[in-house]
Scaffold this motif. Structure first.
Motif, short mmCIF file in Angstrom:
data_model
loop_
_atom_site.label_atom_id
_atom_site.label_comp_id
_atom_site.label_asym_id
_atom_site.label_seq_id
_atom_site.Cartn_x
_atom_site.Cartn_y
_atom_site.Cartn_z
N VAL A 28 3.21 38.31 -29.64
CA VAL A 28 3.32 37.21 -30.59
C VAL A 28 3.61 35.91 -29.85
O VAL A 28 4.61 35.81 -29.12
CB VAL A 28 4.43 37.49 -31.63
N ASN A 29 2.74 34.94 -30.04
CA ASN A 29 2.94 33.61 -29.46
C ASN A 29 3.84 32.82 -30.41
O ASN A 29 3.50 32.60 -31.56
CB ASN A 29 1.58 32.92 -29.29
N ILE A 30 4.99 32.38 -29.90
CA ILE A 30 5.98 31.72 -30.76
C ILE A 30 5.99 30.19 -30.59
O ILE A 30 6.94 29.53 -30.98
CB ILE A 30 7.40 32.29 -30.53
N ASN A 31 4.91 29.64 -30.06
CA ASN A 31 4.83 28.19 -29.91
C ASN A 31 5.03 27.45 -31.23
O ASN A 31 5.71 26.42 -31.29
CB ASN A 31 3.47 27.80 -29.32
N LYS A 32 4.39 27.95 -32.29
CA LYS A 32 4.46 27.24 -33.57
C LYS A 32 5.87 27.27 -34.16
O LYS A 32 6.27 26.36 -34.88
CB LYS A 32 3.46 27.83 -34.56
N PRO B 292 3.34 20.22 -20.53
CA PRO B 292 4.13 19.18 -19.86
C PRO B 292 4.93 18.29 -20.80
O PRO B 292 6.03 17.84 -20.45
CB PRO B 292 3.06 18.37 -19.11
N ASP B 293 4.40 18.01 -22.01
CA ASP B 293 5.13 17.14 -22.94
C ASP B 293 6.17 17.91 -23.76
O ASP B 293 6.90 17.30 -24.54
CB ASP B 293 4.17 16.41 -23.87
N GLU B 294 6.24 19.23 -23.57
CA GLU B 294 7.23 20.07 -24.26
C GLU B 294 7.21 19.86 -25.77
O GLU B 294 8.24 19.85 -26.42
CB GLU B 294 8.63 19.84 -23.69
N ARG B 295 6.01 19.71 -26.33
CA ARG B 295 5.92 19.45 -27.76
C ARG B 295 6.25 20.66 -28.62
O ARG B 295 6.45 20.53 -29.81
CB ARG B 295 4.53 18.92 -28.12
N HIS B 296 6.26 21.83 -28.01
CA HIS B 296 6.75 23.01 -28.73
C HIS B 296 7.71 23.78 -27.83
O HIS B 296 8.92 23.54 -27.89
CB HIS B 296 5.62 23.87 -29.28
N ILE B 297 7.23 24.68 -27.01
CA ILE B 297 8.12 25.38 -26.08
C ILE B 297 8.65 24.40 -25.03
O ILE B 297 7.89 23.65 -24.42
CB ILE B 297 7.37 26.53 -25.38
N ARG B 298 9.95 24.42 -24.85
CA ARG B 298 10.59 23.59 -23.82
C ARG B 298 10.83 24.45 -22.58
O ARG B 298 11.05 25.66 -22.68
CB ARG B 298 11.92 23.04 -24.33
N TYR B 299 10.83 23.81 -21.44
CA TYR B 299 11.10 24.56 -20.21
C TYR B 299 12.48 25.19 -20.26
O TYR B 299 12.69 26.29 -19.73
CB TYR B 299 10.96 23.63 -19.00
N SER B 300 13.41 24.56 -20.94
CA SER B 300 14.75 25.11 -21.05
C SER B 300 14.81 26.35 -21.95
O SER B 300 15.81 27.09 -21.93
CB SER B 300 15.72 24.05 -21.59
#
Length: 238
Positions: free
Chosen positions: A7-11, A47-55
């Motif tokens: 499951v991709n949880i980006n949304k 790169p813009d972290e518009r959904h998943i953040r690196y943190s």
């Protein structure tokens, strides 16, 4: 082997980022997806972290109990992230920073040397490598030559053509999958797969190991609930 559902949880992260708080709680959603039957969690930090953040990555890695798949363009920052947190799989996607969503696979012939170097680095970190490709024999073969363990077929065009002519839509994938199997590559797939087109795809792609589904699954969950929706997708995969 049955096809695994990642499951991709980006949304989910996109909804969270619409406000400054932590609702919905991304980590809890990931845990619940696994509890409800998902066999993997996929994230695609941009790169813009518009959904998943690196943190988000270390927190998600810490609670993952199935498979953790990080996909994205292998920039220097992406590679640092993956090598530090060592997911089960890294899926290499050639998307530029300004694209809305990944809409094409690698030209693995043109970029073979680059992909080979990236793959060697990831293997040294103990990470399985999947290369995002269109269903074209030469690109599958190029992924093998670059050292990939798996390919992930871009299924966006299949989804667009499915209603008009499903046999024609899946035909390139059937042929490319045969090439992948003969080359010893594992087969993944993703992009716009949904409850309408998933079963037909899975039934026609011999050796399909994993599908990564986010947008459609999270959209369906608005109506059916997350637990029920995951079960609906698992049923499509038999």
């Amino acid at each position: 082997m049955p096809t695994r559902l990642s499951v991709n949880i980006n949304k989910v992260a996109l909804i969270r980022n619409a406000r400054l708080g932590n609702l919905p709680n991304l980590v809890q959603v990931a845990k619940d997806c696994e509890r409800f039957g998902a066999e993997g969690i996929t994230v695609h930090p941009r790169p813009d972290e518009r959904h998943i953040r690196y943190s988000d990555i270390p927190q998600l890695k810490a609670v993952n109990t199935t498979e953790f798949n990080i996909e994205g363009n292998p920039t220097e920052k992406f590679m640092e992230l993956v090598q530090q947190h060592q997911p089960t799989q890294a899926t290499l996607v050639p998307d530029s920073p300004d694209v809305l969503t990944s809409d094409q696979g690698w030209d693995t012939i043109k970029h073979k040397a680059f992909l080979k170097d990236i793959t060697q680095q990831l293997h040294a970190s103990g990470v399985r490598v999947s290369v995002f490709v269109d269903p074209v024999a030469k690109y599958v073969e190029g992924a093998k030559e670059a050292g990939a363990d798996r390919i992930e077929f871009y299924t966006g065009d299949y989804a667009k053509q499915f209603e008009a002519n499903r046999e024609k839509a899946v035909a390139p994938h059937v042929q490319a999958a045969k090439v992948a199997r003969e080359a010893g590559l594992g087969i993944n797939a993703g992009h716009d797969l949904n409850l309408d087109n998933l079963r037909f795809y899975q039934e026609n792609i011999e050796g399909l190991l994993e599908v990564s589904i986010g947008h459609a699954l999270i959209s369906d969950a608005l109506y059916f609930g997350l637990s029920n929706t995951i079960q609906l997708y698992l049923r499509q995969l038999g």
